[in-house]
Design an enzyme around this catalytic site. Structure first.
Site, PDB file in Angstrom:
ATOM      1  N   ARG A   8       1.005  -1.168   0.027  1.00  0.00           N
ATOM      2  CA  ARG A   8      -0.045  -0.086  -0.039  1.00  0.00           C
ATOM      3  C   ARG A   8       1.038   1.311  -0.015  1.00  0.00           C
ATOM      4  O   ARG A   8       0.589   2.255  -0.400  1.00  0.00           O
ATOM      5  CB  ARG A   8      -0.977  -0.099   1.212  1.00  0.00           C
ATOM      6  CG  ARG A   8      -0.400   0.036   2.822  1.00  0.00           C
ATOM      7  CD  ARG A   8      -1.455   0.160   3.684  1.00  0.00           C
ATOM      8  NE  ARG A   8      -0.657  -0.466   5.067  1.00  0.00           N
ATOM      9  CZ  ARG A   8      -1.194  -0.008   6.269  1.00  0.00           C
ATOM     10  NH1 ARG A   8      -2.344   0.634   6.232  1.00  0.00           N
ATOM     11  NH2 ARG A   8      -0.502  -0.578   7.349  1.00  0.00           N
ATOM     12  N   HIS A  29      -5.342  -4.123   1.953  1.00  0.00           N
ATOM     13  CA  HIS A  29      -6.083  -5.153   2.880  1.00  0.00           C
ATOM     14  C   HIS A  29      -6.463  -6.325   2.047  1.00  0.00           C
ATOM     15  O   HIS A  29      -7.720  -6.869   2.347  1.00  0.00           O
ATOM     16  CB  HIS A  29      -7.016  -4.474   3.841  1.00  0.00           C
ATOM     17  CG  HIS A  29      -6.306  -3.391   4.879  1.00  0.00           C
ATOM     18  ND1 HIS A  29      -5.578  -2.694   4.615  1.00  0.00           N
ATOM     19  CD2 HIS A  29      -6.640  -3.433   6.164  1.00  0.00           C
ATOM     20  CE1 HIS A  29      -5.298  -1.840   5.775  1.00  0.00           C
ATOM     21  NE2 HIS A  29      -6.083  -2.436   6.608  1.00  0.00           N
ATOM     22  N   PHE A  37     -14.178  -3.407   0.777  1.00  0.00           N
ATOM     23  CA  PHE A  37     -15.211  -2.297   0.641  1.00  0.00           C
ATOM     24  C   PHE A  37     -15.565  -2.217  -0.961  1.00  0.00           C
ATOM     25  O   PHE A  37     -16.558  -1.950  -1.564  1.00  0.00           O
ATOM     26  CB  PHE A  37     -14.987  -0.729   1.341  1.00  0.00           C
ATOM     27  CG  PHE A  37     -14.647  -1.106   2.779  1.00  0.00           C
ATOM     28  CD1 PHE A  37     -15.629  -1.841   3.385  1.00  0.00           C
ATOM     29  CD2 PHE A  37     -13.730  -0.610   3.381  1.00  0.00           C
ATOM     30  CE1 PHE A  37     -15.486  -1.859   4.855  1.00  0.00           C
ATOM     31  CE2 PHE A  37     -13.365  -0.918   4.687  1.00  0.00           C
ATOM     32  CZ  PHE A  37     -14.395  -1.456   5.621  1.00  0.00           C
ATOM     33  N   ASP A  46      -6.643  -7.467  12.073  1.00  0.00           N
ATOM     34  CA  ASP A  46      -7.902  -6.824  12.196  1.00  0.00           C
ATOM     35  C   ASP A  46      -8.776  -7.960  12.123  1.00  0.00           C
ATOM     36  O   ASP A  46     -10.038  -7.844  12.360  1.00  0.00           O
ATOM     37  CB  ASP A  46      -7.901  -6.237  10.802  1.00  0.00           C
ATOM     38  CG  ASP A  46      -7.240  -4.919  11.014  1.00  0.00           C
ATOM     39  OD1 ASP A  46      -7.134  -4.285  11.937  1.00  0.00           O
ATOM     40  OD2 ASP A  46      -6.777  -4.268   9.776  1.00  0.00           O
ATOM     41  N   SER A  81      -4.269   5.331   6.260  1.00  0.00           N
ATOM     42  CA  SER A  81      -3.996   3.910   6.030  1.00  0.00           C
ATOM     43  C   SER A  81      -3.555   3.712   4.651  1.00  0.00           C
ATOM     44  O   SER A  81      -2.928   2.704   4.324  1.00  0.00           O
ATOM     45  CB  SER A  81      -5.342   3.258   6.471  1.00  0.00           C
ATOM     46  OG  SER A  81      -4.872   1.503   6.195  1.00  0.00           O
ATOM     47  N   GLU A 132     -18.205   4.209   0.389  1.00  0.00           N
ATOM     48  CA  GLU A 132     -17.661   3.781  -0.831  1.00  0.00           C
ATOM     49  C   GLU A 132     -18.524   3.857  -2.193  1.00  0.00           C
ATOM     50  O   GLU A 132     -17.700   4.048  -3.287  1.00  0.00           O
ATOM     51  CB  GLU A 132     -16.984   2.369  -0.656  1.00  0.00           C
ATOM     52  CG  GLU A 132     -15.860   2.614   0.527  1.00  0.00           C
ATOM     53  CD  GLU A 132     -16.464   2.593   2.110  1.00  0.00           C
ATOM     54  OE1 GLU A 132     -17.679   2.469   2.191  1.00  0.00           O
ATOM     55  OE2 GLU A 132     -15.828   2.890   3.004  1.00  0.00           O
TER      56      GLU A 132
END
Lengths: 272, 308
Positions: free
Chosen positions: B5, B104, B78, B112, B32, B53
């Protein structure tokens, strides 16, 4: 102004006739919403919007997103009448290979700015257009038409927040508030009698008008241009099926095609 | 070591320097997604729609219709599920130039837990007509592929890791969307992986080498469209394949390779991935081992194929 009103009233009548002809020929489609939106579309495409039928991708053009995509017969008629494509195409609605799909597809239809048909998505797209245009100094305006039943969708309100946050004065949304949705009246399914108040709470400039009064529609659209820092919501009170007596305010005419006898009556009434 | 990321955040900064059409549309997780610097340096090319989203996907579609190259910046769960129909109808159907930048992916948001571990996203995205699905194996791969995606026609799903993964490629390695890389050849089994699982596959290759077993190893960084030529080149020799992915066994890389193999009468396949179950919280290495996706499991799959 009187001349402008007379012109769009004439075009609205033709849009209604063509929409009903298309749906009758296809024996499929959505007449109710196509009739309720006709005056609004006539005001947009035959008075307000800066477009070039000979150059449909002209970068400076105003954009229109039919968020209630099922009402596309009215839009297809408007685009053909405006000269984006030949009137003969209207006979092909919903047929195999036609540019005029059951719900509108931007790559297929000259003059169509966005693919729609799944309710609730158009206002977000219109926000993206409005931000993108404004940030590169393009003065084009973005219009979108929503149904009142469509305002059941949560995404509409997500988009309403974005438009307000970014002060999108180049965006004007119109709600075709005809009070009916697929299953019944909006009052029964999901009441939408406070759409105006909700948009006001979300930070929009709101104008309430009679959506069949060309004078009021044109005034509201003219006024929207004078507020560069705030999006405008025009709540247009309309009659679903407007202009065809037996369709007016009848839930069943949301997505049903008329038979031959009904078609004859409709065309007689719309000639008036 | 770096999370892929981070590569996204750095790639869009570099892209935007030379191209005002590059937009980032954040959904309240810019810290993030590593786009905070982008938002500060390119405020005119940045939008934050908040925790919305579906709206973000639509805003990206609108931006694309007026000539921009927007990246929707959010998590894989999402973009692929919350906003799935917006991605399908407002982006893929009109084939708009929107890039979905999704961190993610897989089990890498290890602590998580399952809500944030996208294990279905590749399957969903593969099924959308016109969608391209890409995941780089390390920082340099992810960065290069992000830049390539910006100028690749149509919608692209870019999958990144939350957690750090080892470095493998040099910073000047060239990546092309739609092209895999044959990293080892001359083996009796073809191991195909994508994303950070390449590192487990490489470790498995070392274990096997210690036993005198060589494998073909492919980094299939583009899962769709699949690099058929490369698959053919290796599988026509080996006829045995192990797919390795941080994703459900259903619908991802294993399915894509398996579909091709079945249609071409080409050998045997063992799929490594999540076997129709959700993940859970825990250290990443522990999770991989628990779900049979670690280097030993990969080596075992190769050994099994070599038995017959």
């Amino acid at each position: 102004m009187r001349q402008r009103v007379a012109n769009v009233e004439k075009m609205a009548r033709i849009i209604r006739q063509e929409a009903i002809k298309m749906i009758y020929k296809a024996q499929s489609g959505h007449p109710g919403g196509s009739l309720s939106e006709a005056d609004i579309l006539a005001c947009l495409y035959f008075d307000q919007m800066n477009v070039r039928p000979e150059d449909p991708h002209w970068d400076e053009r105003d954009r229109f997103v039919l968020s209630k995509g099922h009402a596309c017969p009215g839009l297809y008629a408007s685009l053909a009448l405006r000269g984006f494509f030949g009137m003969e195409q209207l006979n092909t609605l919903r047929q195999f290979g036609s540019i005029l799909q059951g719900h509108p597809v931007m790559q297929k239809v000259p003059g169509l700015d966005m693919t729609t048909g799944s309710l609730g998505q158009g206002l977000s797209v219109a926000c993206g257009m409005a931000i993108g245009l404004r940030r590169r100094g393009n003065d084009a305006r973005v219009y979108t038409l929503l149904g009142d039943g469509e305002c059941d969708e949560g995404q509409v309100w997500e988009a309403a927040m974005t438009a307000s946050k970014y002060g999108l004065g180049n965006l004007c949304a119109i709600v075709d508030h005809n009070g009916l949705q697929n299953d019944s009246t909006t009052c029964v399914i999901q009441p939408q009698e406070n759409i105006a108040e909700r948009f006001e709470c979300f930070g929009w400039r709101v104008t309430r008008i009679d959506g069949h009064d060309a004078w009021q529609i044109l005034n509201a659209l003219d006024e929207a241009k004078r507020h560069p820092g705030q999006p405008t919501l025009i709540l247009a009170r309309t009659v679903k099926g407007k202009g065809v007596s037996y369709m007016e305010n009848v839930v069943a005419w949301h997505g049903t095609a008329p038979n031959e006898a009904q078609f004859e009556i409709a065309m007689q009434e719309l000639e008036g | 070591m770096a999370a892929t990321r981070d590569a996204f955040g750095h790639a869009v900064l570099e892209l935007a320097k030379d191209d005002p059409r590059i937009y980032v549309v954040d959904c309240d997780i810019s810290k993030s997604m590593k786009t905070v610097d982008f938002a500060r340096k390119f405020p005119k090319q940045h939008i934050n729609v908040g925790i919305a989203e579906q709206n973000g996907a639509g805003v990206c579609a609108g931006l694309a219709t007026v000539g921009n190259i927007p990246f929707l910046s959010t998590y894989a769960v999402f973009a692929s599920m919350r906003a799935c129909e917006q991605v399908r109808t407002s982006i893929c159907y009109p084939h708009l130039n929107v890039k979905l930048a999704c961190s993610h992916g897989g089990l890498t948001p290890a602590n998580d837990g399952a809500t944030h571990q996208a294990i279905e996203d590749v399957a969903i995205m593969r099924a959308l007509p016109g969608m391209t699905v890409v995941m780089g194996a390390d920082y340099n791969a992810a960065k290069a592929l992000t830049k390539a995606a910006a100028y690749y026609d149509g919608p692209v799903y870019l999958r990144y890791t939350r957690d750090s993964v080892p470095d493998f490629y040099g910073h000047d390695e060239v990546f092309e969307i739609g092209k895999g890389k044959l990293l080892r050849s001359g083996g009796k089994v073809t191991v195909v992986s994508f994303g950070e699982m390449l590192h487990e596959a490489l470790a498995a290759a070392e274990i096997l080498r210690g036993e005198g077993v060589e494998i073909d190893l492919i980094d299939m960084s583009t899962v769709k469209p699949l690099d058929i030529d490369l698959l053919k080149e290796s599988l026509s020799r080996t006829g045995r394949c192990v797919t390795v992915e941080d994703h459900s066994m259903i619908g991802g890389l294993g399915s894509a390779v398996g579909e091709w193999m079945a249609e071409n009468g080409c050998g045997r396949l063992i799929r490594i991935g999540l076997n129709d179950c959700f993940g859970q919280s825990g250290p990443y290495e522990v999770l991989l081992k628990h779900y049979g996706m670690d280097r030993e499991s990969i080596a075992n799959a190769v050994r099994k194929l070599l038995l017959n």
